[in-house]
Design a protein around this motif. Structure first.
Motif, PDB file in Angstrom:
ATOM      1  N   PHE A  43       0.825  -1.206   0.000  1.00 37.84           N
ATOM      2  CA  PHE A  43       0.000   0.000   0.000  1.00 37.84           C
ATOM      3  C   PHE A  43       0.860   1.258   0.000  1.00 37.84           C
ATOM      4  O   PHE A  43       0.584   2.217  -0.722  1.00 37.84           O
ATOM      5  CB  PHE A  43      -0.940   0.001   1.211  1.00 37.84           C
ATOM      6  N   VAL A  44       1.928   1.253   0.798  1.00 36.42           N
ATOM      7  CA  VAL A  44       2.834   2.406   0.866  1.00 36.42           C
ATOM      8  C   VAL A  44       3.496   2.630  -0.493  1.00 36.42           C
ATOM      9  O   VAL A  44       3.628   3.773  -0.948  1.00 36.42           O
ATOM     10  CB  VAL A  44       3.886   2.208   1.982  1.00 36.42           C
ATOM     11  N   ILE A  45       3.899   1.546  -1.145  1.00 37.91           N
ATOM     12  CA  ILE A  45       4.520   1.673  -2.466  1.00 37.91           C
ATOM     13  C   ILE A  45       3.544   2.258  -3.474  1.00 37.91           C
ATOM     14  O   ILE A  45       3.874   3.196  -4.204  1.00 37.91           O
ATOM     15  CB  ILE A  45       5.057   0.300  -2.943  1.00 37.91           C
ATOM     16  N   ILE A  46       2.343   1.715  -3.512  1.00 35.23           N
ATOM     17  CA  ILE A  46       1.327   2.219  -4.456  1.00 35.23           C
ATOM     18  C   ILE A  46       1.011   3.672  -4.164  1.00 35.23           C
ATOM     19  O   ILE A  46       0.924   4.506  -5.083  1.00 35.23           O
ATOM     20  CB  ILE A  46       0.062   1.340  -4.401  1.00 35.23           C
ATOM     21  N   ARG A  47       0.853   4.010  -2.890  1.00 35.69           N
ATOM     22  CA  ARG A  47       0.542   5.391  -2.514  1.00 35.69           C
ATOM     23  C   ARG A  47       1.704   6.324  -2.863  1.00 35.69           C
ATOM     24  O   ARG A  47       1.497   7.446  -3.330  1.00 35.69           O
ATOM     25  CB  ARG A  47       0.242   5.465  -1.018  1.00 35.69           C
ATOM     26  N   MET A 117       3.607  15.871   6.469  1.00 35.81           N
ATOM     27  CA  MET A 117       2.145  15.810   6.506  1.00 35.81           C
ATOM     28  C   MET A 117       1.618  16.744   7.581  1.00 35.81           C
ATOM     29  O   MET A 117       2.297  17.020   8.565  1.00 35.81           O
ATOM     30  CB  MET A 117       1.662  14.390   6.801  1.00 35.81           C
ATOM     31  N   THR A 118       0.418  17.191   7.373  1.00 32.79           N
ATOM     32  CA  THR A 118      -0.287  17.973   8.381  1.00 32.79           C
ATOM     33  C   THR A 118      -0.963  16.994   9.348  1.00 32.79           C
ATOM     34  O   THR A 118      -1.109  15.811   9.023  1.00 32.79           O
ATOM     35  CB  THR A 118      -1.350  18.871   7.732  1.00 32.79           C
ATOM     36  N   PRO A 119      -1.393  17.485  10.506  1.00 29.77           N
ATOM     37  CA  PRO A 119      -2.078  16.578  11.438  1.00 29.77           C
ATOM     38  C   PRO A 119      -3.298  15.876  10.823  1.00 29.77           C
ATOM     39  O   PRO A 119      -3.537  14.704  11.107  1.00 29.77           O
ATOM     40  CB  PRO A 119      -2.495  17.499  12.588  1.00 29.77           C
ATOM     41  N   SER A 120      -4.030  16.557   9.981  1.00 31.27           N
ATOM     42  CA  SER A 120      -5.189  15.896   9.376  1.00 31.27           C
ATOM     43  C   SER A 120      -4.770  14.837   8.358  1.00 31.27           C
ATOM     44  O   SER A 120      -5.442  13.823   8.195  1.00 31.27           O
ATOM     45  CB  SER A 120      -6.106  16.923   8.707  1.00 31.27           C
ATOM     46  N   GLN A 121      -3.629  15.033   7.692  1.00 27.34           N
ATOM     47  CA  GLN A 121      -3.144  14.019   6.757  1.00 27.34           C
ATOM     48  C   GLN A 121      -2.597  12.800   7.496  1.00 27.34           C
ATOM     49  O   GLN A 121      -2.710  11.676   7.002  1.00 27.34           O
ATOM     50  CB  GLN A 121      -2.051  14.601   5.858  1.00 27.34           C
ATOM     51  N   VAL A 122      -2.036  13.021   8.675  1.00 26.84           N
ATOM     52  CA  VAL A 122      -1.505  11.906   9.454  1.00 26.84           C
ATOM     53  C   VAL A 122      -2.622  10.939   9.841  1.00 26.84           C
ATOM     54  O   VAL A 122      -2.411   9.730   9.911  1.00 26.84           O
ATOM     55  CB  VAL A 122      -0.764  12.424  10.706  1.00 26.84           C
ATOM     56  N   LEU A 123      -3.812  11.466  10.053  1.00 27.10           N
ATOM     57  CA  LEU A 123      -4.935  10.611  10.454  1.00 27.10           C
ATOM     58  C   LEU A 123      -5.305   9.588   9.385  1.00 27.10           C
ATOM     59  O   LEU A 123      -5.924   8.575   9.685  1.00 27.10           O
ATOM     60  CB  LEU A 123      -6.146  11.464  10.804  1.00 27.10           C
ATOM     61  N   VAL A 124      -4.948   9.831   8.131  1.00 32.09           N
ATOM     62  CA  VAL A 124      -5.261   8.879   7.056  1.00 32.09           C
ATOM     63  C   VAL A 124      -3.991   8.249   6.481  1.00 32.09           C
ATOM     64  O   VAL A 124      -4.037   7.578   5.454  1.00 32.09           O
ATOM     65  CB  VAL A 124      -6.092   9.544   5.934  1.00 32.09           C
ATOM     66  N   ALA A 125      -2.869   8.439   7.127  1.00 31.32           N
ATOM     67  CA  ALA A 125      -1.595   7.874   6.655  1.00 31.32           C
ATOM     68  C   ALA A 125      -1.572   6.363   6.902  1.00 31.32           C
ATOM     69  O   ALA A 125      -2.221   5.859   7.828  1.00 31.32           O
ATOM     70  CB  ALA A 125      -0.430   8.529   7.389  1.00 31.32           C
ATOM     71  N   PRO A 126      -0.848   5.609   6.077  1.00 35.63           N
ATOM     72  CA  PRO A 126      -0.764   4.157   6.275  1.00 35.63           C
ATOM     73  C   PRO A 126      -0.215   3.769   7.659  1.00 35.63           C
ATOM     74  O   PRO A 126      -0.581   2.728   8.184  1.00 35.63           O
ATOM     75  CB  PRO A 126       0.190   3.692   5.176  1.00 35.63           C
ATOM     76  N   ALA A 127       0.628   4.608   8.236  1.00 36.23           N
ATOM     77  CA  ALA A 127       1.203   4.279   9.543  1.00 36.23           C
ATOM     78  C   ALA A 127       0.133   4.163  10.620  1.00 36.23           C
ATOM     79  O   ALA A 127       0.337   3.440  11.617  1.00 36.23           O
ATOM     80  CB  ALA A 127       2.221   5.357   9.935  1.00 36.23           C
ATOM     81  N   ILE A 128      -0.984   4.817  10.460  1.00 37.64           N
ATOM     82  CA  ILE A 128      -2.054   4.750  11.466  1.00 37.64           C
ATOM     83  C   ILE A 128      -2.641   3.340  11.558  1.00 37.64           C
ATOM     84  O   ILE A 128      -3.126   2.926  12.614  1.00 37.64           O
ATOM     85  CB  ILE A 128      -3.145   5.814  11.173  1.00 37.64           C
TER      86      ILE A 128
END
Length: 133
Positions: A43-47, A117-128
């Motif tokens: 998923f990280v690679i595709i993203r 990333m912004t805090p709102s982008q972190v909420l949808v990041a693969p790391a979550i």
């Protein structure tokens, strides 16, 4: 007296059987976790390719590679303990707990502090997704 020693031997055998079953269960959990981490890496690679943000891709892939390496070390330790009928060192278990519980937070902090990333982008990041493992 003979009755007591038999009971003690039974308890020991059940305890060893329980320890082996626990180690086998841990082995299965680690294999499943490695499969999930592999899917997450895809998923990280595709993203990364889709967003063309290669620096972020490299950071996330590096964190995932470290986690995979750690889990492979733990899997080898668990399988070795099963094969040799011994226990995994308590220090290794403590280290494993620290790594597995703190890694998602570290990954998210890296994303935030590096300004990727912004805090709102972190909420949808693969790391979550690692929090749900």
């Amino acid at each position: 007296m003979a009755r007591e020693s038999t009971k003690s031997e039974d308890d020991f055998l059940r305890s060893r059987a329980f320890e082996r079953a626990s180690l086998k269960s841990e082995s299965y959990r680690i294999v499943a976790l490695l499969c999930v981490l592999g899917a997450l890496l895809v998923f990280v690679i595709i993203r990364g390719v889709a967003t063309e943000n290669y620096l972020l891709f490299a950071g996330q892939a590096a964190v995932l590679a470290l986690v995979v390496a750690h889990e492979i070390v733990m899997l080898r330790a668990v399988r070795s303990a099963i094969r040799d009928e011994t226990n995994v060192l308590p220090e290794l278990w403590v280290f494993n707990i620290l790594i597995e519980s703190q890694l998602p937070t570290v990954a998210l902090l890296v994303l935030l502090l590096a300004g990727w990333m912004t805090p709102s982008q972190v909420l949808v990041a693969p790391a979550i997704a690692v929090y749900f493992l």
